[in-house]
Every structure is written in C-alpha cells, then in structure tokens.
Design a protein around this motif. Structure first.
Motif, short mmCIF file in Angstrom:
data_model
loop_
_atom_site.label_atom_id
_atom_site.label_comp_id
_atom_site.label_asym_id
_atom_site.label_seq_id
_atom_site.Cartn_x
_atom_site.Cartn_y
_atom_site.Cartn_z
N ARG A 185 1.12 3.83 -3.28
CA ARG A 185 -0.03 4.62 -2.83
C ARG A 185 -0.55 5.56 -3.92
O ARG A 185 -1.77 5.74 -4.05
N THR A 233 0.82 -1.21 0.00
CA THR A 233 0.00 0.00 0.00
C THR A 233 0.86 1.26 0.00
O THR A 233 0.57 2.23 -0.71
N GLU A 234 1.92 1.25 0.81
CA GLU A 234 2.77 2.43 0.91
C GLU A 234 3.64 2.60 -0.33
O GLU A 234 3.88 3.72 -0.78
#
Length: 203
Positions: free
Chosen positions: A150, A146-147
């Motif tokens: 993003r 996710t990071e």
C-alpha cells in the motif's frame, strides 16, 4: 423398545442422505484425482470407473459436468484460501516480494490442473461457477497485493494502472507461461516474477 413409523422413516431418510453424501464425495474425489493426473476434464465414464460407481450414479448426483465442476471448485477453495495469507506491509520490500511470489507459486500449483482442464473445455470456460470462482480468487489476490504494497502504490499517480500491471505479472497466466511454456524451474520462475515486481515498485 418400540420405534414408531415416523421415527423409522426419519432414520431411513438420514441413512439415505448419508449414503448420498458419501457417494457425492467419492465422485468429486475421483474427478480431482483424474484432474491432477492429466490436467484434463475427465469424461463421466472415467469418473464412474475411478469412483467405483455406476454412470447413472454420477448423473443422479450431478446433473451435468458443469455442476460436477462447481462441486470440485467448492472443494478446492478452502485449500487455496489457506495458501493466501496476509503479508506484513512493515517488513522490507524485497522480503515482501519474496513472500508474495512464493505464495503465488504455491497457490498456482494447486489450481493449475483445474485451470488447465477448464481452459480445454468450451463447455466450462464460460460457466457461471467457473467465472464466479475466478472472480473470487482474483479479488482475494488483488486485496493481498494492495495491502502488502500500500505504501509503494501510494507513490504512483496512476495507482490503478500500477495495480493492473502488478496483477498481470503475478497472475496464473504469467506463472503458467514461465513454468510450462518457458520451462523455468520453480525457483527461477519465482525469481523472474520477483524481479519484475521489484522493478515496478522500487521507484
């Protein structure tokens, strides 16, 4: 020099605790060695022979195979955690993807013997320690993904569904299928995983 009875008792307890810890470590190390060799959960007899201890000692330190598996997982986790590092979201997409699949490959190589052994054991597949550890690892991997992506994920109207797809194609099960079932080399397996991730994100 005089040593009172309470001090002697305390020293004996500390020595016994140290011996117990050493034995517990030897037993857990034996399980890990046997797992790596065969990717099968060893029997208590096999563990005792490899560790050089009695069968009674195995069960004195670990009441059952589930508790022994929990200890093995506890010892695996720091090594696995060291392989999962943050990916800079500012670098080029293709470089991030290469980094991601390389990390997944390194991580899955480490966990593969344990994952495969557990999959073959009806006793352990649904064990609380196993499910909890798997949940922790999935959470870490999802957060990393996710990071790292993003900005790309923000473009999706179905961000959650996109994340589900990405987690699926970078999962242990997919990696295991590519390397063990399809017989791809590590390089080709990473290439194939990277291609699918790129197709998903390059929108």
């Amino acid at each position: 020099m005089y040593v009172d009875a309470s001090t002697r008792t305390n020293r004996r307890r500390q020595a016994a605790l140290a011996r117990s810890l050493r034995t517990k470590t030897v037993i857990a190390d034996a399980v890990i060695e046997l797992l790596v060799e065969s990717a099968r959960l060893p029997s208590a007899n096999d563990v005792a022979r490899r560790a050089g201890v009695s069968l009674r000692s195995v069960f004195n330190h670990f009441g059952d195979m589930e508790s022994l598996c929990a200890e093995v997982i506890r010892r695996y986790e720091p090594r696995v955690a060291s392989l999962i590092v943050a990916i800079d979201p500012q670098v080029e997409l293709d470089a991030r993807i290469r980094d991601l699949v390389a990390q997944r490959h390194s991580t899955y190589l480490v966990v593969a013997p344990l994952r495969r052994a557990i999959a073959r054991s009806p006793l352990l597949r649904d064990a609380l320690a196993v499910q909890t550890a798997r949940g922790r690892l999935e959470s870490v991997l999802e957060r990393q993904l996710t990071e790292a992506f993003r900005e790309e994920l923000r473009r999706f109207p179905d961000r959650h569904d996109a994340l589900v797809r990405l987690m699926s194609v970078t999962s242990f099960d997919f990696w295991d299928h590519l390397t063990r079932v399809r017989g791809l080399s590590p390089r080709r397996a990473q290439q194939q995983m990277g291609i699918i991730v790129m197709r998903e994100l390059a929108v």
